[in-house]
Design a protein around this motif. Structure first.
Motif, PDB file in Angstrom:
ATOM      1  N   SER A  97      15.664 -11.602 -14.967  1.00 39.63           N
ATOM      2  CA  SER A  97      15.939 -11.459 -13.537  1.00 39.63           C
ATOM      3  C   SER A  97      17.436 -11.533 -13.248  1.00 39.63           C
ATOM      4  O   SER A  97      17.972 -10.719 -12.480  1.00 39.63           O
ATOM      5  N   ASN A  98      18.117 -12.486 -13.851  1.00 45.52           N
ATOM      6  CA  ASN A  98      19.564 -12.612 -13.656  1.00 45.52           C
ATOM      7  C   ASN A  98      20.300 -11.379 -14.150  1.00 45.52           C
ATOM      8  O   ASN A  98      21.201 -10.870 -13.474  1.00 45.52           O
ATOM      9  N   THR A  99      19.923 -10.902 -15.320  1.00 43.31           N
ATOM     10  CA  THR A  99      20.576  -9.724 -15.889  1.00 43.31           C
ATOM     11  C   THR A  99      20.404  -8.516 -14.976  1.00 43.31           C
ATOM     12  O   THR A  99      21.371  -7.813 -14.674  1.00 43.31           O
ATOM     13  N   VAL A 100      19.195  -8.287 -14.532  1.00 40.16           N
ATOM     14  CA  VAL A 100      18.936  -7.126 -13.676  1.00 40.16           C
ATOM     15  C   VAL A 100      19.654  -7.275 -12.337  1.00 40.16           C
ATOM     16  O   VAL A 100      20.364  -6.369 -11.899  1.00 40.16           O
ATOM     17  N   ASN A 101      19.498  -8.414 -11.701  1.00 43.09           N
ATOM     18  CA  ASN A 101      20.095  -8.601 -10.370  1.00 43.09           C
ATOM     19  C   ASN A 101      21.622  -8.550 -10.390  1.00 43.09           C
ATOM     20  O   ASN A 101      22.234  -8.111  -9.428  1.00 43.09           O
TER      21      ASN A 101
ATOM     22  N   ILE B 195      11.171  -5.772 -10.185  1.00 34.82           N
ATOM     23  CA  ILE B 195      11.891  -6.662 -11.102  1.00 34.82           C
ATOM     24  C   ILE B 195      10.965  -7.774 -11.581  1.00 34.82           C
ATOM     25  O   ILE B 195      10.929  -8.109 -12.768  1.00 34.82           O
ATOM     26  N   ASP B 196      10.186  -8.332 -10.667  1.00 34.88           N
ATOM     27  CA  ASP B 196       9.246  -9.388 -11.022  1.00 34.88           C
ATOM     28  C   ASP B 196       8.228  -8.896 -12.053  1.00 34.88           C
ATOM     29  O   ASP B 196       7.953  -9.584 -13.039  1.00 34.88           O
TER      30      ASP B 196
ATOM     31  N   GLY C 168      23.286  -1.417  -5.229  1.00 34.87           N
ATOM     32  CA  GLY C 168      22.536  -0.986  -4.046  1.00 34.87           C
ATOM     33  C   GLY C 168      21.444  -1.962  -3.708  1.00 34.87           C
ATOM     34  O   GLY C 168      21.144  -2.885  -4.459  1.00 34.87           O
ATOM     35  N   SER C 169      20.836  -1.749  -2.565  1.00 38.72           N
ATOM     36  CA  SER C 169      19.837  -2.701  -2.089  1.00 38.72           C
ATOM     37  C   SER C 169      18.423  -2.354  -2.530  1.00 38.72           C
ATOM     38  O   SER C 169      17.527  -3.175  -2.427  1.00 38.72           O
ATOM     39  N   SER C 170      18.230  -1.151  -3.011  1.00 38.04           N
ATOM     40  CA  SER C 170      16.902  -0.741  -3.425  1.00 38.04           C
ATOM     41  C   SER C 170      17.033   0.133  -4.659  1.00 38.04           C
ATOM     42  O   SER C 170      17.862   1.040  -4.701  1.00 38.04           O
ATOM     43  N   VAL C 171      16.233  -0.168  -5.668  1.00 40.63           N
ATOM     44  CA  VAL C 171      16.281   0.611  -6.898  1.00 40.63           C
ATOM     45  C   VAL C 171      14.868   0.992  -7.319  1.00 40.63           C
ATOM     46  O   VAL C 171      13.893   0.360  -6.919  1.00 40.63           O
ATOM     47  N   ASN C 172      14.800   1.999  -8.160  1.00 41.24           N
ATOM     48  CA  ASN C 172      13.515   2.416  -8.703  1.00 41.24           C
ATOM     49  C   ASN C 172      13.501   2.154 -10.207  1.00 41.24           C
ATOM     50  O   ASN C 172      14.461   1.628 -10.769  1.00 41.24           O
ATOM     51  N   ILE C 173      12.439   2.562 -10.857  1.00 37.09           N
ATOM     52  CA  ILE C 173      12.282   2.294 -12.284  1.00 37.09           C
ATOM     53  C   ILE C 173      13.350   3.019 -13.106  1.00 37.09           C
ATOM     54  O   ILE C 173      13.796   2.510 -14.137  1.00 37.09           O
ATOM     55  N   THR C 174      13.800   4.159 -12.645  1.00 31.41           N
ATOM     56  CA  THR C 174      14.847   4.891 -13.365  1.00 31.41           C
ATOM     57  C   THR C 174      16.141   4.087 -13.388  1.00 31.41           C
ATOM     58  O   THR C 174      16.785   3.951 -14.440  1.00 31.41           O
ATOM     59  N   ALA C 175      16.532   3.553 -12.250  1.00 31.17           N
ATOM     60  CA  ALA C 175      17.761   2.744 -12.181  1.00 31.17           C
ATOM     61  C   ALA C 175      17.624   1.474 -13.015  1.00 31.17           C
ATOM     62  O   ALA C 175      18.576   1.068 -13.689  1.00 31.17           O
TER      63      ALA C 175
END
Length: 185
Positions: free
Chosen positions: A50-54, A36-37, A59-66
């Motif tokens: 950051s706010n939009t994504v978070n 995200i950073d 879930g607690s872990s995401v990848n680039i696809t998510a």
């Protein structure tokens, strides 16, 4: 009867517990936070990104696809809502300069919404190259809604903040789309 100070502390404790339910688990996952950073440092407003994504991580872990899915969905939601907002303004204005500007914006956001509908379709088909092509057509269209309000006669811009948000969301979608097509980790 409880003292006012006890009631105040009890209320603070309840608020803290309620707030902790909304603190996103992604904030504790280091690889997600780094991804995200990396994405948000690539766009105009880190905090908005950051706010939009978070706020939209499931879930607690995401990848680039998510993350790509999140950015496409948020861009599509924003463009659809902005298009509806502009359409409402357009139907209520009688000022010729404002009507001209809003017509330009209505056309721009219709195109941006169409582009992100296409991008969504390509995303779910796994055609990430076409998805990225659809996203990349959006900045020029969206920019026309910004520049029209700086062309004399210049009416007040009722969509300035929405344009700013859309510009950032488009950039976020393109950055994550590029990351997905190059397997950013």
């Amino acid at each position: 009867m409880a003292s006012p100070i006890y009631n105040f502390h009890f209320l603070l404790a309840l608020l803290a517990m309620a707030a902790s339910a909304f603190i996103h688990p992604a904030l504790s996952d280091e690889s997600t936070r780094q991804l995200i950073d990396k994405i948000c440092r690539s766009v105009e407003e880190y905090a908005f990104c950051s706010n939009t994504v978070n706020q939209n991580i499931k879930g607690s872990s995401v990848n680039i696809t998510a993350l790509t899915q999140i950015t496409i969905e948020q861009a599509l939601n924003n463009s659809t809502n902005t298009h509806s907002f502009i359409f409402g303004l357009l139907s209520n204005t009688t000022d010729p300069a404002e009507k001209n500007a809003l017509t330009t914006c209505e056309n721009a956001y219709r195109l941006v919404t169409s582009n992100f509908n296409e991008a969504t379709m390509h995303f779910f088909e796994g055609d990430y190259g076409s998805m990225l092509d659809s996203e990349r057509r959006s900045p020029r269209a969206q920019e026309s809604c910004i520049t029209i309000f700086s062309t004399p006669p210049t009416p007040p811009n009722p969509v300035a903040d929405r344009n700013r948000q859309m510009r950032i969301l488009i950039a976020m979608a393109v950055v994550t789309g590029m990351g997905l097509t190059t397997k950013l980790s």
